[in-house]
Design a protein around this motif. Structure first.
Motif, PDB file in Angstrom:
ATOM      1  N   ALA A 172       0.842  -1.208   0.000  1.00  0.00           N
ATOM      2  CA  ALA A 172       0.000   0.000   0.000  1.00  0.00           C
ATOM      3  C   ALA A 172       0.876   1.256   0.000  1.00  0.00           C
ATOM      4  CB  ALA A 172      -0.940  -0.005   1.203  1.00  0.00           C
ATOM      5  N   ALA A 173       1.966   1.214   0.770  1.00  0.00           N
ATOM      6  CA  ALA A 173       2.880   2.367   0.801  1.00  0.00           C
ATOM      7  C   ALA A 173       3.554   2.532  -0.558  1.00  0.00           C
ATOM      8  CB  ALA A 173       3.924   2.185   1.902  1.00  0.00           C
ATOM      9  N   GLU A 174       3.929   1.409  -1.176  1.00  0.00           N
ATOM     10  CA  GLU A 174       4.560   1.449  -2.506  1.00  0.00           C
ATOM     11  C   GLU A 174       3.587   2.021  -3.534  1.00  0.00           C
ATOM     12  OE1 GLU A 174       5.992  -2.061  -5.353  1.00  0.00           O
ATOM     13  OE2 GLU A 174       6.951  -2.108  -3.363  1.00  0.00           O
ATOM     14  N   GLU A 175       2.336   1.556  -3.487  1.00  0.00           N
ATOM     15  CA  GLU A 175       1.325   2.079  -4.406  1.00  0.00           C
ATOM     16  C   GLU A 175       1.083   3.571  -4.157  1.00  0.00           C
ATOM     17  OE1 GLU A 175      -2.079  -0.444  -3.871  1.00  0.00           O
ATOM     18  OE2 GLU A 175      -1.171  -2.111  -4.961  1.00  0.00           O
ATOM     19  N   ALA A 176       1.083   3.953  -2.872  1.00  0.00           N
ATOM     20  CA  ALA A 176       0.892   5.376  -2.546  1.00  0.00           C
ATOM     21  C   ALA A 176       2.067   6.195  -3.068  1.00  0.00           C
ATOM     22  CB  ALA A 176       0.730   5.554  -1.039  1.00  0.00           C
ATOM     23  N   ALA A 177       3.280   5.639  -2.963  1.00  0.00           N
ATOM     24  CA  ALA A 177       4.458   6.341  -3.473  1.00  0.00           C
ATOM     25  C   ALA A 177       4.381   6.473  -4.987  1.00  0.00           C
ATOM     26  CB  ALA A 177       5.727   5.609  -3.057  1.00  0.00           C
ATOM     27  N   GLU A 178       3.965   5.370  -5.648  1.00  0.00           N
ATOM     28  CA  GLU A 178       3.805   5.424  -7.107  1.00  0.00           C
ATOM     29  C   GLU A 178       2.750   6.461  -7.496  1.00  0.00           C
ATOM     30  OE1 GLU A 178       2.950   1.451  -8.395  1.00  0.00           O
ATOM     31  OE2 GLU A 178       4.998   0.733  -8.047  1.00  0.00           O
ATOM     32  N   ASP A 179       1.649   6.466  -6.757  1.00  0.00           N
ATOM     33  CA  ASP A 179       0.596   7.453  -7.023  1.00  0.00           C
ATOM     34  C   ASP A 179       1.111   8.871  -6.786  1.00  0.00           C
ATOM     35  OD1 ASP A 179      -1.123   5.409  -7.657  1.00  0.00           O
ATOM     36  OD2 ASP A 179      -2.226   5.437  -5.737  1.00  0.00           O
ATOM     37  N   ALA A 180       1.888   9.021  -5.724  1.00  0.00           N
ATOM     38  CA  ALA A 180       2.442  10.358  -5.434  1.00  0.00           C
ATOM     39  C   ALA A 180       3.419  10.765  -6.535  1.00  0.00           C
ATOM     40  CB  ALA A 180       3.136  10.366  -4.081  1.00  0.00           C
ATOM     41  N   GLU A 181       4.224   9.803  -7.025  1.00  0.00           N
ATOM     42  CA  GLU A 181       5.168  10.092  -8.111  1.00  0.00           C
ATOM     43  C   GLU A 181       4.419  10.451  -9.393  1.00  0.00           C
ATOM     44  OE1 GLU A 181       8.749   7.802 -10.508  1.00  0.00           O
ATOM     45  OE2 GLU A 181       8.133   7.055  -8.540  1.00  0.00           O
ATOM     46  N   ALA A 182       3.363   9.696  -9.673  1.00  0.00           N
ATOM     47  CA  ALA A 182       2.553   9.988 -10.863  1.00  0.00           C
ATOM     48  C   ALA A 182       1.892  11.350 -10.721  1.00  0.00           C
ATOM     49  CB  ALA A 182       1.510   8.895 -11.060  1.00  0.00           C
ATOM     50  N   ALA A 183       1.444  11.683  -9.521  1.00  0.00           N
ATOM     51  CA  ALA A 183       0.824  12.996  -9.300  1.00  0.00           C
ATOM     52  C   ALA A 183       1.858  14.107  -9.450  1.00  0.00           C
ATOM     53  CB  ALA A 183       0.180  13.043  -7.917  1.00  0.00           C
ATOM     54  N   ALA A 184       3.075  13.832  -8.972  1.00  0.00           N
ATOM     55  CA  ALA A 184       4.139  14.834  -9.101  1.00  0.00           C
ATOM     56  C   ALA A 184       4.481  15.035 -10.563  1.00  0.00           C
ATOM     57  CB  ALA A 184       5.367  14.399  -8.308  1.00  0.00           C
ATOM     58  N   MET A 185       4.553  13.943 -11.329  1.00  0.00           N
ATOM     59  CA  MET A 185       4.835  14.051 -12.763  1.00  0.00           C
ATOM     60  C   MET A 185       3.724  14.815 -13.467  1.00  0.00           C
ATOM     61  SD  MET A 185       6.231  10.393 -13.920  1.00  0.00           S
ATOM     62  CE  MET A 185       7.864   9.864 -13.645  1.00  0.00           C
ATOM     63  N   ALA A 186       2.492  14.507 -13.078  1.00  0.00           N
ATOM     64  CA  ALA A 186       1.354  15.199 -13.691  1.00  0.00           C
ATOM     65  C   ALA A 186       1.389  16.680 -13.323  1.00  0.00           C
ATOM     66  CB  ALA A 186       0.048  14.557 -13.235  1.00  0.00           C
ATOM     67  N   ALA A 187       1.761  16.995 -12.082  1.00  0.00           N
ATOM     68  CA  ALA A 187       1.846  18.398 -11.657  1.00  0.00           C
ATOM     69  C   ALA A 187       2.981  19.093 -12.389  1.00  0.00           C
ATOM     70  CB  ALA A 187       2.049  18.469 -10.145  1.00  0.00           C
ATOM     71  N   GLU A 188       4.089  18.385 -12.565  1.00  0.00           N
ATOM     72  CA  GLU A 188       5.237  18.962 -13.301  1.00  0.00           C
ATOM     73  C   GLU A 188       4.864  19.213 -14.750  1.00  0.00           C
ATOM     74  OE1 GLU A 188       9.619  17.405 -14.491  1.00  0.00           O
ATOM     75  OE2 GLU A 188       8.956  16.923 -12.441  1.00  0.00           O
ATOM     76  N   ALA A 189       4.168  18.234 -15.351  1.00  0.00           N
ATOM     77  CA  ALA A 189       3.741  18.402 -16.738  1.00  0.00           C
ATOM     78  C   ALA A 189       2.755  19.556 -16.841  1.00  0.00           C
ATOM     79  CB  ALA A 189       3.128  17.116 -17.256  1.00  0.00           C
ATOM     80  N   ALA A 190       1.882  19.672 -15.868  1.00  0.00           N
ATOM     81  CA  ALA A 190       0.914  20.768 -15.873  1.00  0.00           C
ATOM     82  C   ALA A 190       1.628  22.097 -15.687  1.00  0.00           C
ATOM     83  CB  ALA A 190      -0.124  20.558 -14.771  1.00  0.00           C
ATOM     84  N   ALA A 191       2.671  22.121 -14.870  1.00  0.00           N
ATOM     85  CA  ALA A 191       3.431  23.363 -14.643  1.00  0.00           C
ATOM     86  C   ALA A 191       4.180  23.738 -15.918  1.00  0.00           C
ATOM     87  CB  ALA A 191       4.381  23.192 -13.478  1.00  0.00           C
ATOM     88  N   ARG A 192       4.737  22.762 -16.635  1.00  0.00           N
ATOM     89  CA  ARG A 192       5.455  23.055 -17.881  1.00  0.00           C
ATOM     90  C   ARG A 192       4.503  23.596 -18.936  1.00  0.00           C
ATOM     91  NH1 ARG A 192       8.267  17.786 -18.806  1.00  0.00           N
ATOM     92  NH2 ARG A 192       9.076  17.588 -16.754  1.00  0.00           N
ATOM     93  N   SER A 193       3.354  22.986 -18.999  1.00  0.00           N
ATOM     94  CA  SER A 193       2.431  23.460 -20.015  1.00  0.00           C
ATOM     95  C   SER A 193       1.891  24.826 -19.630  1.00  0.00           C
ATOM     96  CB  SER A 193       1.303  22.477 -20.253  1.00  0.00           C
ATOM     97  OG  SER A 193       0.559  22.207 -19.099  1.00  0.00           O
ATOM     98  N   ALA A 194       1.857  25.145 -18.366  1.00  0.00           N
ATOM     99  CA  ALA A 194       1.400  26.466 -17.954  1.00  0.00           C
ATOM    100  C   ALA A 194       2.497  27.487 -18.251  1.00  0.00           C
ATOM    101  CB  ALA A 194       1.052  26.482 -16.480  1.00  0.00           C
ATOM    102  N   GLU A 195       3.751  27.089 -18.240  1.00  0.00           N
ATOM    103  CA  GLU A 195       4.866  28.014 -18.490  1.00  0.00           C
ATOM    104  C   GLU A 195       5.023  28.288 -19.966  1.00  0.00           C
ATOM    105  OE1 GLU A 195       8.465  26.375 -16.865  1.00  0.00           O
ATOM    106  OE2 GLU A 195       7.731  26.549 -14.838  1.00  0.00           O
ATOM    107  N   THR A 196       4.727  27.387 -20.797  1.00  0.00           N
ATOM    108  CA  THR A 196       4.896  27.596 -22.232  1.00  0.00           C
ATOM    109  C   THR A 196       3.789  28.524 -22.730  1.00  0.00           C
ATOM    110  OG1 THR A 196       3.650  25.606 -22.745  1.00  0.00           O
ATOM    111  CG2 THR A 196       6.020  25.437 -22.711  1.00  0.00           C
ATOM    112  N   PRO A 197       4.182  29.507 -23.573  1.00  0.00           N
ATOM    113  CA  PRO A 197       3.170  30.434 -24.059  1.00  0.00           C
ATOM    114  C   PRO A 197       2.228  29.750 -25.049  1.00  0.00           C
ATOM    115  CG  PRO A 197       5.347  30.992 -24.885  1.00  0.00           C
ATOM    116  CD  PRO A 197       5.491  29.816 -24.008  1.00  0.00           C
ATOM    117  N   ALA A 198       1.090  30.214 -25.064  1.00  0.00           N
ATOM    118  CA  ALA A 198       0.111  29.647 -25.967  1.00  0.00           C
ATOM    119  C   ALA A 198       0.348  30.189 -27.359  1.00  0.00           C
ATOM    120  CB  ALA A 198      -1.303  30.006 -25.491  1.00  0.00           C
ATOM    121  N   PRO A 199       0.240  29.483 -28.422  1.00  0.00           N
ATOM    122  CA  PRO A 199       0.545  29.981 -29.784  1.00  0.00           C
ATOM    123  C   PRO A 199      -0.472  30.927 -30.337  1.00  0.00           C
ATOM    124  CG  PRO A 199       0.209  27.599 -29.814  1.00  0.00           C
ATOM    125  CD  PRO A 199       0.044  28.082 -28.435  1.00  0.00           C
TER     126      PRO A 199
END
Length: 133
Positions: free
Chosen positions: A106-133
């Motif tokens: 359960a802790a491993e799955e929670a860590a994986e979920d947290a990592e996936a959430a962090a990646m999703a947040a990072e991807a969301a932050a990158r897309s927010a930083e890039t200007p819209a065309p």
């Protein structure tokens, strides 16, 4: 007048002698019966004493055997109780290990979920930083 009294006549003397002989025989037979009874009782006591001793020895042997059986039974029950306690401890350890593995998974799955959430947040932050065309 009759001068012969019953105690002095020859017939009376014969009857008295016969009666005395009868009484003596009867007393002798009674003494023999009493002696026979005493002899039979003495034989019964003499033969029953060894028999009573034998029976007492057999009873002691049976009592010792029963005590040994009871001791074996108590030892077996004690052994079974110890085995049951060991099995219960082993089952508790297996249960604890299963719970620990489940918690680790359960802790491993929670860590994986947290990592996936962090990646999703990072991807969301990158897309927010890039200007819209």
């Amino acid at each position: 007048m009759n001068t012969n009294t019953p105690s002095t006549t020859p017939e009376a003397a014969a009857r008295s002698a016969w009666r005395a002989m009868y009484d003596a025989r009867r007393a002798a037979l009674e003494a023999k019966v009493v002696a026979d009874h005493a002899y039979q009782e003495a034989r019964r006591v003499a033969t029953s004493a060894p028999l009573a001793a034998k029976r007492a020895a057999e009873a002691a042997e049976v009592a010792a055997e029963a005590a040994a059986i009871a001791a074996r039974h108590v030892a077996k029950e004690t052994s079974h109780a110890a085995e049951r306690a060991a099995l219960e401890e082993e089952a508790a350890a297996v249960d604890a290990a299963w719970v620990a593995r489940r918690a680790a998974r359960a802790a491993e799955e929670a860590a994986e979920d947290a990592e996936a959430a962090a990646m999703a947040a990072e991807a969301a932050a990158r897309s927010a930083e890039t200007p819209a065309p």
